[in-house]
Design a protein around this motif. Structure first.
Motif, PDB file in Angstrom:
ATOM      1  N   MET A  38      51.889  23.349  -3.503  1.00  0.00           N
ATOM      2  CA  MET A  38      50.878  24.377  -3.726  1.00  0.00           C
ATOM      3  C   MET A  38      49.807  24.326  -2.622  1.00  0.00           C
ATOM      4  N   VAL A  39      49.326  23.116  -2.310  1.00  0.00           N
ATOM      5  CA  VAL A  39      48.301  22.963  -1.276  1.00  0.00           C
ATOM      6  C   VAL A  39      48.882  23.305   0.096  1.00  0.00           C
ATOM      7  N   VAL A  40      50.123  22.899   0.330  1.00  0.00           N
ATOM      8  CA  VAL A  40      50.768  23.184   1.613  1.00  0.00           C
ATOM      9  C   VAL A  40      50.945  24.687   1.796  1.00  0.00           C
ATOM     10  N   ARG A  41      51.304  25.373   0.719  1.00  0.00           N
ATOM     11  CA  ARG A  41      51.479  26.826   0.796  1.00  0.00           C
ATOM     12  C   ARG A  41      50.147  27.507   1.114  1.00  0.00           C
ATOM     13  N   MET A  42      49.055  27.062   0.458  1.00  0.00           N
ATOM     14  CA  MET A  42      47.747  27.647   0.714  1.00  0.00           C
ATOM     15  C   MET A  42      47.319  27.369   2.156  1.00  0.00           C
ATOM     16  N   LEU A  43      47.533  26.153   2.635  1.00  0.00           N
ATOM     17  CA  LEU A  43      47.189  25.810   4.010  1.00  0.00           C
ATOM     18  C   LEU A  43      47.981  26.648   4.996  1.00  0.00           C
ATOM     19  N   LEU A  44      49.253  26.846   4.724  1.00  0.00           N
ATOM     20  CA  LEU A  44      50.108  27.652   5.588  1.00  0.00           C
ATOM     21  C   LEU A  44      49.621  29.102   5.641  1.00  0.00           C
ATOM     22  N   VAL A  45      49.266  29.669   4.503  1.00  0.00           N
ATOM     23  CA  VAL A  45      48.763  31.050   4.466  1.00  0.00           C
ATOM     24  C   VAL A  45      47.453  31.159   5.233  1.00  0.00           C
ATOM     25  N   VAL A  46      46.546  30.200   5.041  1.00  0.00           N
ATOM     26  CA  VAL A  46      45.250  30.243   5.727  1.00  0.00           C
ATOM     27  C   VAL A  46      45.441  30.138   7.238  1.00  0.00           C
ATOM     28  N   VAL A  47      46.327  29.277   7.680  1.00  0.00           N
ATOM     29  CA  VAL A  47      46.576  29.124   9.119  1.00  0.00           C
ATOM     30  C   VAL A  47      47.210  30.384   9.704  1.00  0.00           C
ATOM     31  N   ILE A  48      48.157  30.978   9.001  1.00  0.00           N
ATOM     32  CA  ILE A  48      48.804  32.204   9.499  1.00  0.00           C
ATOM     33  C   ILE A  48      47.786  33.347   9.582  1.00  0.00           C
ATOM     34  N   VAL A  49      46.944  33.482   8.572  1.00  0.00           N
ATOM     35  CA  VAL A  49      45.913  34.523   8.605  1.00  0.00           C
ATOM     36  C   VAL A  49      44.936  34.265   9.751  1.00  0.00           C
ATOM     37  N   PHE A  50      44.550  33.007   9.945  1.00  0.00           N
ATOM     38  CA  PHE A  50      43.637  32.648  11.027  1.00  0.00           C
ATOM     39  C   PHE A  50      44.229  33.021  12.380  1.00  0.00           C
ATOM     40  N   ILE A  51      45.473  32.633  12.615  1.00  0.00           N
ATOM     41  CA  ILE A  51      46.116  32.921  13.904  1.00  0.00           C
ATOM     42  C   ILE A  51      46.262  34.427  14.114  1.00  0.00           C
ATOM     43  N   THR A  52      46.678  35.136  13.077  1.00  0.00           N
ATOM     44  CA  THR A  52      46.891  36.575  13.188  1.00  0.00           C
ATOM     45  C   THR A  52      45.592  37.316  13.500  1.00  0.00           C
ATOM     46  N   LEU A  53      44.509  36.925  12.853  1.00  0.00           N
ATOM     47  CA  LEU A  53      43.259  37.658  13.037  1.00  0.00           C
ATOM     48  C   LEU A  53      42.484  37.232  14.286  1.00  0.00           C
ATOM     49  N   TRP A  54      42.693  36.048  14.792  1.00  0.00           N
ATOM     50  CA  TRP A  54      42.026  35.611  16.018  1.00  0.00           C
ATOM     51  C   TRP A  54      42.835  35.949  17.269  1.00  0.00           C
ATOM     52  N   LEU A  55      44.118  36.247  17.129  1.00  0.00           N
ATOM     53  CA  LEU A  55      44.978  36.485  18.279  1.00  0.00           C
ATOM     54  C   LEU A  55      44.508  37.631  19.183  1.00  0.00           C
ATOM     55  N   PRO A  56      44.078  38.791  18.686  1.00  0.00           N
ATOM     56  CA  PRO A  56      43.642  39.850  19.606  1.00  0.00           C
ATOM     57  C   PRO A  56      42.469  39.432  20.499  1.00  0.00           C
ATOM     58  N   TYR A  57      41.475  38.776  19.928  1.00  0.00           N
ATOM     59  CA  TYR A  57      40.307  38.376  20.719  1.00  0.00           C
ATOM     60  C   TYR A  57      40.659  37.273  21.710  1.00  0.00           C
ATOM     61  N   ARG A  58      41.391  36.256  21.263  1.00  0.00           N
ATOM     62  CA  ARG A  58      41.776  35.159  22.146  1.00  0.00           C
ATOM     63  C   ARG A  58      42.724  35.650  23.243  1.00  0.00           C
ATOM     64  N   GLY A  59      43.603  36.564  22.890  1.00  0.00           N
ATOM     65  CA  GLY A  59      44.487  37.151  23.899  1.00  0.00           C
ATOM     66  C   GLY A  59      43.703  37.887  24.970  1.00  0.00           C
ATOM     67  N   LEU A  60      42.673  38.618  24.550  1.00  0.00           N
ATOM     68  CA  LEU A  60      41.808  39.321  25.499  1.00  0.00           C
ATOM     69  C   LEU A  60      41.100  38.337  26.422  1.00  0.00           C
ATOM     70  N   LEU A  61      40.599  37.244  25.860  1.00  0.00           N
ATOM     71  CA  LEU A  61      39.906  36.246  26.685  1.00  0.00           C
ATOM     72  C   LEU A  61      40.860  35.583  27.685  1.00  0.00           C
ATOM     73  N   VAL A  62      42.044  35.249  27.245  1.00  0.00           N
ATOM     74  CA  VAL A  62      43.020  34.617  28.152  1.00  0.00           C
ATOM     75  C   VAL A  62      43.410  35.588  29.260  1.00  0.00           C
ATOM     76  N   TYR A  63      43.691  36.834  28.890  1.00  0.00           N
ATOM     77  CA  TYR A  63      44.072  37.830  29.898  1.00  0.00           C
ATOM     78  C   TYR A  63      42.960  38.021  30.922  1.00  0.00           C
ATOM     79  N   ASN A  64      41.716  38.170  30.451  1.00  0.00           N
ATOM     80  CA  ASN A  64      40.598  38.390  31.371  1.00  0.00           C
ATOM     81  C   ASN A  64      40.310  37.160  32.229  1.00  0.00           C
ATOM     82  N   SER A  65      40.570  35.980  31.708  1.00  0.00           N
ATOM     83  CA  SER A  65      40.392  34.766  32.513  1.00  0.00           C
ATOM     84  C   SER A  65      41.390  34.730  33.661  1.00  0.00           C
ATOM     85  N   PHE A  66      42.641  35.031  33.369  1.00  0.00           N
ATOM     86  CA  PHE A  66      43.652  35.060  34.433  1.00  0.00           C
ATOM     87  C   PHE A  66      43.418  36.233  35.383  1.00  0.00           C
ATOM     88  N   ALA A  67      42.940  37.353  34.874  1.00  0.00           N
ATOM     89  CA  ALA A  67      42.657  38.502  35.741  1.00  0.00           C
ATOM     90  C   ALA A  67      41.551  38.163  36.726  1.00  0.00           C
TER      91      ALA A  67
END
Length: 146
Positions: free
Chosen positions: A1-30
């Motif tokens: 149960m705890v592992v499932r909740m942790l997995l969901v929280v991590v997936i949501v975190f990665i999904t919602l932070w990915l656009p901003y972090r992707g923008l920062l990485v792209y602009n850094s390399f640019a």
């Protein structure tokens, strides 16, 4: 149960932070490769909105996935354990008024009683506010200094 909740929280975190972090990485390399930065205002607003949603959704996820979190949250708000919950899932007015009455009690305990100088000027001491005027000094030109 705890592992499932942790997995969901991590997936949501990665999904919602990915656009901003992707923008920062792209602009850094640019910048390093002397390319043009990606600065689309709508994408930046979308990315930052995703970050805010990430922060707002975590308590909802914890509430949905963990009974222990729900009990601790109710205990934090000092809700009665037998809170009446309607068919729509909303807490009734009796529970809400219980929360506010406990908050009022705790606020009354934490604030000391202060005398009202307007209605009872001599209750705590013999001085009043008008006796605290600063002296006015004049300089050599006849002007007053503050």
């Amino acid at each position: 149960m705890v592992v499932r909740m942790l997995l969901v929280v991590v997936i949501v975190f990665i999904t919602l932070w990915l656009p901003y972090r992707g923008l920062l990485v792209y602009n850094s390399f640019a910048t390093l490769l002397n390319k043009k930065k990606f600065m689309d205002l709508w994408f930046l607003m979308f990315a930052k909105t995703c970050i805010y949603i990430n922060s707002a959704i975590k308590p909802i996820l914890y509430n949905v996935m963990s009974g222990k979190f729900r009990r601790a949250f109710h205990k934090l708000l000092r809700c009665p354990r037998t809170a009446a919950i309607g068919n729509s899932g909303s807490v009734t007015a009796s529970t809400t008024s219980g929360i506010f009455s406990s908050l009022r009690k705790s606020l009354k305990k934490s604030t000391p009683e202060e005398p009202d100088l307007k209605t009872d000027p001599g209750s705590s001491n013999d001085m009043n506010i008008s006796s605290f005027k600063e002296p006015v000094q004049e300089d050599s030109y006849g002007q007053t200094e503050l």
